[in-house]
Design an enzyme around this catalytic site. Structure first.
Site, PDB file in Angstrom:
ATOM      1  N   CYS A 119       0.813  -1.230   0.000  1.00  0.00           N
ATOM      2  CA  CYS A 119       0.000   0.000   0.000  1.00  0.00           C
ATOM      3  C   CYS A 119       0.843   1.276   0.000  1.00  0.00           C
ATOM      4  CB  CYS A 119      -0.940   0.008   1.194  1.00  0.00           C
ATOM      5  SG  CYS A 119      -1.986  -1.446   1.268  1.00  0.00           S
ATOM      6  N   HIS A 264      -3.332   7.112   2.754  1.00  0.00           N
ATOM      7  CA  HIS A 264      -3.744   5.839   2.164  1.00  0.00           C
ATOM      8  C   HIS A 264      -5.163   5.523   2.633  1.00  0.00           C
ATOM      9  CE1 HIS A 264      -4.060   1.789   0.966  1.00  0.00           C
ATOM     10  NE2 HIS A 264      -3.824   1.268   2.142  1.00  0.00           N
ATOM     11  N   ASN A 294     -10.102  -0.053  -0.045  1.00  0.00           N
ATOM     12  CA  ASN A 294      -8.640   0.017  -0.026  1.00  0.00           C
ATOM     13  C   ASN A 294      -8.113  -0.508  -1.357  1.00  0.00           C
ATOM     14  OD1 ASN A 294      -5.906  -0.414   0.357  1.00  0.00           O
ATOM     15  ND2 ASN A 294      -6.133  -1.358   2.377  1.00  0.00           N
TER      16      ASN A 294
HETATM   17  N1  ACO Z   1     -18.696  -8.439   9.123  1.00  0.00           N
HETATM   18  C1  ACO Z   1     -19.139  -8.742  10.347  1.00  0.00           C
HETATM   19  N2  ACO Z   1     -18.334  -9.157  11.322  1.00  0.00           N
HETATM   20  C2  ACO Z   1     -17.019  -9.247  11.061  1.00  0.00           C
HETATM   21  C3  ACO Z   1     -16.492  -8.934   9.798  1.00  0.00           C
HETATM   22  C4  ACO Z   1     -17.388  -8.520   8.813  1.00  0.00           C
HETATM   23  N3  ACO Z   1     -16.989  -8.186   7.561  1.00  0.00           N
HETATM   24  N4  ACO Z   1     -15.164  -9.123   9.837  1.00  0.00           N
HETATM   25  C5  ACO Z   1     -14.858  -9.544  11.079  1.00  0.00           C
HETATM   26  N5  ACO Z   1     -15.991  -9.612  11.802  1.00  0.00           N
HETATM   27  C6  ACO Z   1     -16.127 -10.010  13.194  1.00  0.00           C
HETATM   28  C7  ACO Z   1     -14.989 -10.870  13.676  1.00  0.00           C
HETATM   29  O1  ACO Z   1     -15.192 -12.233  13.346  1.00  0.00           O
HETATM   30  C8  ACO Z   1     -15.064 -10.646  15.181  1.00  0.00           C
HETATM   31  O2  ACO Z   1     -16.094 -11.439  15.713  1.00  0.00           O
HETATM   32  P1  ACO Z   1     -15.929 -12.125  17.159  1.00  0.00           P
HETATM   33  O3  ACO Z   1     -15.784 -10.962  18.110  1.00  0.00           O
HETATM   34  O4  ACO Z   1     -17.175 -12.885  17.308  1.00  0.00           O
HETATM   35  O5  ACO Z   1     -14.681 -12.951  17.083  1.00  0.00           O
HETATM   36  C9  ACO Z   1     -15.520  -9.197  15.271  1.00  0.00           C
HETATM   37  O6  ACO Z   1     -16.099  -8.862  13.991  1.00  0.00           O
HETATM   38  C10 ACO Z   1     -14.403  -8.233  15.570  1.00  0.00           C
HETATM   39  O7  ACO Z   1     -13.337  -8.523  14.668  1.00  0.00           O
HETATM   40  P2  ACO Z   1     -12.021  -7.728  14.704  1.00  0.00           P
HETATM   41  O8  ACO Z   1     -11.069  -8.238  13.663  1.00  0.00           O
HETATM   42  O9  ACO Z   1     -11.543  -7.668  16.116  1.00  0.00           O
HETATM   43  O10 ACO Z   1     -12.566  -6.283  14.268  1.00  0.00           O
HETATM   44  P3  ACO Z   1     -11.823  -4.915  14.271  1.00  0.00           P
HETATM   45  O11 ACO Z   1     -12.549  -3.957  15.089  1.00  0.00           O
HETATM   46  O12 ACO Z   1     -10.344  -5.064  14.528  1.00  0.00           O
HETATM   47  O13 ACO Z   1     -12.001  -4.447  12.762  1.00  0.00           O
HETATM   48  C11 ACO Z   1     -10.741  -4.366  10.726  1.00  0.00           C
HETATM   49  C12 ACO Z   1     -11.477  -5.256  11.729  1.00  0.00           C
HETATM   50  C13 ACO Z   1     -11.754  -3.449  10.077  1.00  0.00           C
HETATM   51  C14 ACO Z   1     -10.102  -5.248   9.688  1.00  0.00           C
HETATM   52  C15 ACO Z   1      -9.686  -3.549  11.492  1.00  0.00           C
HETATM   53  O14 ACO Z   1      -8.894  -4.378  12.289  1.00  0.00           O
HETATM   54  C16 ACO Z   1      -8.808  -2.806  10.553  1.00  0.00           C
HETATM   55  O15 ACO Z   1      -9.237  -1.929   9.847  1.00  0.00           O
HETATM   56  N6  ACO Z   1      -7.525  -3.112  10.558  1.00  0.00           N
HETATM   57  C17 ACO Z   1      -6.614  -2.464   9.659  1.00  0.00           C
HETATM   58  C18 ACO Z   1      -6.397  -3.369   8.567  1.00  0.00           C
HETATM   59  C19 ACO Z   1      -6.401  -2.726   7.227  1.00  0.00           C
HETATM   60  O16 ACO Z   1      -6.853  -1.638   6.990  1.00  0.00           O
HETATM   61  N7  ACO Z   1      -5.872  -3.508   6.359  1.00  0.00           N
HETATM   62  C20 ACO Z   1      -5.795  -3.134   5.011  1.00  0.00           C
HETATM   63  C21 ACO Z   1      -4.493  -3.485   4.499  1.00  0.00           C
HETATM   64  S1  ACO Z   1      -3.217  -2.650   5.302  1.00  0.00           S
HETATM   65  C22 ACO Z   1      -3.369  -1.170   4.849  1.00  0.00           C
HETATM   66  O17 ACO Z   1      -3.747  -0.942   3.766  1.00  0.00           O
HETATM   67  C23 ACO Z   1      -3.109  -0.179   5.838  1.00  0.00           C
END
Ligand code: ACO
Length: 337
Positions: A119, A264, A294
């Site tokens: 990214c 980003h 993204n």
């Molecule tokens: N829909 C519904 N529920 C979901 C989904 C979804 N699409 N995805 C995950 N969940 C659930 C999980 O299973 C979990 O359930 P549980 O509590 O029963 O186990 C719950 O939601 C919480 O999951 P987390 O992974 O803890 O959620 P979080 O608040 O961390 O959000 C996210 C997830 C959005 C991916 C966040 O961690 C994030 O944005 N991280 C940054 C990653 C990113 O942006 N990556 C892109 C590539 S890197 C870059 O470009 C910067």
């Protein structure tokens, strides 16, 4: 080419972008995996993303963005002497996607290669082009971030499939020999960093030489994105904020001087966490992730072009670009628009 004149400046003279026409909304995704528009919107800010056609390649999208950038710059493809494509979804292992773009543009005089900084790719490519120009080695570079991330998605994994989209962003970067410090589009400072100790938290583990796809593992989704979301989130906020501060310091500026932050476009919450810590209000933060998700290396190029064409950034404005991605990699650039 004559002997290099050392230490020339580099300025952006044109921007362009392209996104595929096919829209995949959060509601569409809720029919494929166990998710909701409410969950995706609250956690990420994303409402929809664009998905390339099966026969639409990364170099097709890169070329479309490049043509728009060349048109704005008012130059021909023959004037380019460097093309760098940042991508993690190259058309083929080789030749480089940049060489495909060269052929499609008819940019016969360019040296062409790809870089992979995930990214952060667009800002890495800009900095590489800037160094070529700074040393007098090249004069007119085309920098492109382009991705067909839909080709790396496990459509059964709700934690990742909701995040990504396809598209391309481009900029023409040209040598400027002016002594004035208010040349439009001049790159004033750039910071880059990497941390290879954290390769495991965001990766596509298979499909390349270390773990090829074989008949035995073909159904294991090894050629799709694997991510520890919370860890990525945490490092992204820390590294991007630091990179912004360091780039501003190198440019002799502060966050108060910044007219627009173009980060980003991964997640609204990551961007807000950074700009809150920098003290930059939302109206000075450009957001288009609700439309595209993204798009990895393409994201800053697309956002910069949209901000430019919409007039969200104006001549003379200080623009702060910042990226973060797999590797880990991060980068920030300060530009006088
Ligand atoms: N829909 C519904 N529920 C979901 C989904 C979804 N699409 N995805 C995950 N969940 C659930 C999980 O299973 C979990 O359930 P549980 O509590 O029963 O186990 C719950 O939601 C919480 O999951 P987390 O992974 O803890 O959620 P979080 O608040 O961390 O959000 C996210 C997830 C959005 C991916 C966040 O961690 C994030 O944005 N991280 C940054 C990653 C990113 O942006 N990556 C892109 C590539 S890197 C870059 O470009 C910067």
């Amino acid at each position: 080419m004559s002997d290099p004149k050392p230490f020339c400046n580099a300025s952006i003279i044109g921007t362009g972008s392209y996104v595929p026409t096919k829209v995949l909304t959060n509601e569409d995704l809720a029919k494929i995996v166990d998710t909701t528009d409410e969950w995706i919107t609250t956690r990420t800010g994303i409402k929809e993303r664009r998905i390339a056609e099966d026969d639409e390649t990364t170099s097709d999208m890169a070329t479309a963005a490049a043509q728009r950038a060349l048109e704005m710059a008012g130059i021909t493809a023959e004037e380019l002497d460097l093309i760098i494509v940042a991508t993690v979804t190259q058309d083929m292992f080789f030749p480089s996607t940049a060489c495909f773009v060269q052929r499609k543009l008819g940019a016969a005089n360019a040296v062409c290669f790809d870089i992979n900084a995930a990214c952060s790719g667009f800002l890495y490519a800009m900095q590489v082009a800037r160094h070529f120009i700074n040393t007098g080695n090249r004069t007119t570079a085309l920098v492109i971030g382009a991705e067909k991330l839909s080709s790396l998605i496990n459509w059964n994994d709700r934690a990742t499939c909701v995040l990504f989209g396809d598209g391309a962003g481009a900029a023409v970067v040209r040598r400027d020999d002016s002594q004035a410090d208010d040349v439009p589009g001049r790159v004033l400072a750039t910071i880059m960093g990497s941390d290879g100790n954290l390769t495991d938290i965001l990766k596509v583990p298979g499909g390349a030489a270390a773990h090829p796809v074989t008949p035995d593992n073909v159904n294991d989704n090894i050629k799709t994105i694997s991510m520890e979301g919370k860890e990525v989130f945490r490092h992204a906020v820390t590294r991007m904020k630091e990179a912004c501060e360091q780039a501003l310091e190198r440019a002799g500026l502060t966050a108060d001087d910044v007219k627009m932050v173009i980060a980003h476009q991964a997640n609204q919450r990551i961007i807000s966490a950074i700009t809150d810590r920098l003290g930059v209000p939302p109206e000075r933060t450009f957001i288009n992730l609700h439309k595209y998700g993204n798009t990895s290396a393409a994201s800053i190029g697309i956002a910069l072009d949209e901000a430019n064409r919409q007039g969200a950034i104006q001549r003379g404005d200080v623009v702060l670009l910042v990226a973060f991605g797999a590797g880990l990699t991060w980068a920030s650039s300060v530009i006088r628009w």
